[in-house]
Write a protein that holds these residues in place. Structure first.
Motif, PDB file in Angstrom:
ATOM      1  N   THR A   1       0.862  -1.175   0.000  1.00 60.38           N
ATOM      2  CA  THR A   1       0.000   0.000   0.000  1.00 60.38           C
ATOM      3  C   THR A   1       0.899   1.225   0.000  1.00 60.38           C
ATOM      4  OG1 THR A   1      -1.759  -1.113   1.145  1.00 60.38           O
ATOM      5  CG2 THR A   1      -1.733   1.259   1.323  1.00 60.38           C
TER       6      THR A   1
ATOM      7  N   SER B   1      -6.223   3.210  -6.042  1.00 56.57           N
ATOM      8  CA  SER B   1      -7.535   3.254  -5.394  1.00 56.57           C
ATOM      9  C   SER B   1      -8.016   4.685  -5.240  1.00 56.57           C
ATOM     10  CB  SER B   1      -7.479   2.562  -4.024  1.00 56.57           C
ATOM     11  OG  SER B   1      -6.458   3.144  -3.240  1.00 56.57           O
ATOM     12  N   GLU B   2      -7.100   5.641  -5.276  1.00 55.04           N
ATOM     13  CA  GLU B   2      -7.511   7.046  -5.178  1.00 55.04           C
ATOM     14  C   GLU B   2      -6.529   7.911  -5.953  1.00 55.04           C
ATOM     15  OE1 GLU B   2      -7.102   8.860  -1.341  1.00 55.04           O
ATOM     16  OE2 GLU B   2      -8.409  10.518  -1.855  1.00 55.04           O
TER      17      GLU B   2
ATOM     18  N   ASP C   1      -3.400   0.607  -3.560  1.00 58.18           N
ATOM     19  CA  ASP C   1      -3.647  -0.544  -2.689  1.00 58.18           C
ATOM     20  C   ASP C   1      -3.521  -1.816  -3.509  1.00 58.18           C
ATOM     21  OD1 ASP C   1      -4.320   0.572  -0.109  1.00 58.18           O
ATOM     22  OD2 ASP C   1      -6.121   1.387  -1.063  1.00 58.18           O
TER      23      ASP C   1
ATOM     24  N   GLU D   1      -3.027  -1.524  -7.193  1.00 62.07           N
ATOM     25  CA  GLU D   1      -4.070  -0.855  -7.994  1.00 62.07           C
ATOM     26  C   GLU D   1      -4.231   0.573  -7.481  1.00 62.07           C
ATOM     27  OE1 GLU D   1      -6.409  -2.234 -10.276  1.00 62.07           O
ATOM     28  OE2 GLU D   1      -5.502  -4.234 -10.286  1.00 62.07           O
TER      29      GLU D   1
ATOM     30  N   ARG E   1      -0.029   4.097  -0.201  1.00 65.74           N
ATOM     31  CA  ARG E   1      -0.140   2.725  -0.737  1.00 65.74           C
ATOM     32  C   ARG E   1       0.164   1.700   0.323  1.00 65.74           C
ATOM     33  NH1 ARG E   1       4.395   2.409  -5.587  1.00 65.74           N
ATOM     34  NH2 ARG E   1       5.836   3.964  -4.824  1.00 65.74           N
TER      35      ARG E   1
END
Lengths: 432, 146
Positions: free
Chosen positions: A7, A34-35, A29, A32, A432
């Motif tokens: 992360t 995620s934000e 995360d 990928e 992350r």
């Protein structure tokens, strides 16, 4: 792979080498994204509200204050909108000189962006000062071109920062023939610099992104889009300036003080590459031949080609100014009289950073009832976020935080975002 | 005498006119000087072609308004902050000129401490007085150099 399951949180709290204040938050995360948020936190500037109740004669000088880099775009768009409403037919002199004035701004703004803001990224430099040690001749050439653009703005605007030359109906004054002769000599002398700049920017190794996006720019019957023409998109859209609202919509996002614009609900690109993608057939043959020499295939799906697009537009602007100033004569009057009337005024031109659209509802006394200004950066905001996502995936998410941060900054700076204009943006927060 | 260029930097915002006020006073004393409105990177070209440049600008260094400070090269050498074209200031331009080998043989940089810089406001008395005094000092030193 287990090492992919980390992360990561990257935060760029204040983005440098962009106009204005913004930040980037990125969270990865399990490999990928995620934000990903481009946060524009510069306070809203309420310019549209300030304009309410103001007389039409005040508008060009007021809107010039929106931006220290592209004031001409705001002035000319406002003037174009109001002149259309008031049925003003500009003299051929004023029509040509508006384009020349605008060329000055393109030369100045593009030279500044290429050399001081964008290019350091591609040479591993943190600033133009570092780049100047590595490529002094190129930076000197950039500064010369920028100064020439400023001088051209000063010629018609009395000063290059927040110029005051434009009035509804034309210009307040006309430069003397002697000053124009001197300017034409400088413009002609700068052509080899601009040609060399195209070759230099085309040779700079940029990331090989390949993305599908819609380009939006104005398009004119025969001229390269600057201050005239309707609105076109790469999917075939061709509309008048007044139909903008039928196809483009703005919305608020909680993390940004700038509005997000969408074209039929989707992100889209405005700016030099969008213009070149849609208008390369309007370039003079000499510039088209030089562009072909560089090997750049158009339309391009790599937004990093914006760098060379800016260089092409510098040469175009120099050539256009030279052409339009040939045989220059001081006119009997630099402006024509104006009679205000009530109604809705709409105008659209190509600011250095892209399409700029204005709408004014005016009363019978010539005062603003309400105003709407849609600047290029708010139109590009959703596209920048989309580009960041795609470009990071192509770059790879397993790079160290510093490399990810730099890549994000390159992507963002490549759009030459003008946050001050759009707030009416960059701090990267990566998790992350 | 070496060729001298005197430049006063400012904006029409209250005390930020300090550099312009010094130029006005210098012109009154018969010294050729120019007012510049936020020149950004264009300052680099104005440092070329002369032997001696005198730069006067407003500063906010936490001192009393009207306090004048002369900066030496070591005060700003190494300055290499992230640049934005909106905030491309005098030190950025000097650092860029230095990287390009474009600094004049002699450069005097004066800062006049200011209180506030509200757009459209008149400059305060302390800054006006300091600008006139600095101009007199510069004129006298240039006179001695003749």
């Amino acid at each position: 792979m287990p090492e992919q399951k980390r992360t990561v949180a990257i935060q760029v709290p204040v983005l440098t080498r962009v106009e204005g204040e913004g930040a980037l938050d990125l969270r990865i995360d399990d490999g990928e994204i995620s934000e990903l948020r481009l946060r524009i936190f510069e306070p809203p500037r309420f310019f549209e509200k300030f304009l309410e109740g103001r007389h039409y004669s005040e508008i060009p000088d007021m809107v010039a204050r929106i931006c220290g880099i592209c004031p001409v775009a705001y002035q000319v768009t406002a003037a174009q909108a109001l002149e259309a409403l008031y049925n003003v037919e500009l003299s051929p002199w004023a029509r040509a000189m508006r384009r020349v004035f605008y060329c000055g701004e393109w030369i100045q703004s593009h030279s500044l962006h290429i050399h001081l803001l964008a290019a350091p990224d591609f040479f591993g430099c943190s600033s133009a000062i570092e780049l100047a040690k590595l490529a002094p001749e190129e930076v000197r050439r950039g500064l010369r071109l920028q100064a020439l653009g400023n001088a051209l703005m000063d010629l018609f605007g009395a000063r290059s920062v927040h110029p005051v030359g434009v009035r509804i109906g034309g210009f307040h004054g006309a430069p003397s023939e002697a000053r124009i002769r001197e300017m034409r000599e400088k413009l002609a002398a700068a052509l080899p610099d601009a040609e060399a700049l195209i070759r230099w920017t085309a040779a700079i190794p940029v990331p090989q992104d390949d993305q599908a996006f819609v380009s939006v720019a104005t398009r004119h019957a025969h001229d390269y889009a600057i201050e005239g023409g309707g609105i076109a998109a790469s999917d075939g859209l061709a509309i008048g300036v007044e139909a903008f609202d039928d196809h483009f919509a703005e919305r608020h996002a909680p993390h940004s003080t700038a509005l997000y614009a969408a074209y039929h609900g989707q992100p889209y690109l405005v700016g030099p590459l969008a213009r070149l993608n849609l208008n390369h057939d309007r370039l003079p043959p000499r510039i088209r031949a030089l562009l072909a020499e560089t090997g750049l295939a158009l339309p391009s799906r790599n937004v990093f080609h914006s760098l060379v697009a800016r260089a092409v537009e510098i040469l175009l602007a120099l050539s256009e100014a030279l052409r339009l100033l040939e045989g220059y004569r001081v006119p009997d009057s630099p402006w024509v009289p104006v009679t205000p009337r009530a109604g809705v005024a709409q105008g659209c031109t190509e600011a250095p950073r892209g399409l700029l659209w204005h709408r004014y509802e005016m009363d019978a006394d010539g005062c603003v009832v309400n105003a709407r200004i849609v600047p290029p950066t708010s139109q590009n905001q959703a596209r920048i976020e989309e580009d960041l996502r795609l470009s990071l995936m192509s770059f790879g998410l397993d790079h160290p935080d510093d490399a990810l941060r730099l890549h994000c900054e390159k992507v963002i700076r490549n759009y030459d975002p003008c946050i001050s204009c759009a707030t009416h943006f960059l701090t990267l927060n990566v998790e992350r | 005498m070496s060729r001298v260029r005197v430049l006063g930097i400012g904006s029409p915002s209250g005390d930020d006119q300090a550099g312009w006020l010094a130029v006005e006073a210098l012109l009154g004393l018969g010294v050729d000087a120019s007012q510049l409105d936020r020149p950004g990177a264009n300052l680099v070209s104005l440092l070329a072609g002369v032997d001696h440049v005198i730069l006067i600008d407003a500063m906010q260094g936490g001192g009393a308004p009207g306090q004048v400070r002369r900066f030496e090269r070591h005060d700003w050498r190494g300055y290499d902050q992230g640049l934005s074209s909106h905030g491309f200031g005098v030190l950025d331009a000097l650092a860029l000129a230095e990287a390009l080998g474009g600094l004049p043989p002699r450069l005097d940089l004066y800062g006049i401490e200011i209180a506030s810089a509200h757009p459209g406001a008149a400059p305060g008395r302390a800054v006006r007085t300091a600008a006139v005094r600095l101009a007199a000092g510069i004129a006298a030193r240039l006179g001695e150099a003749v």
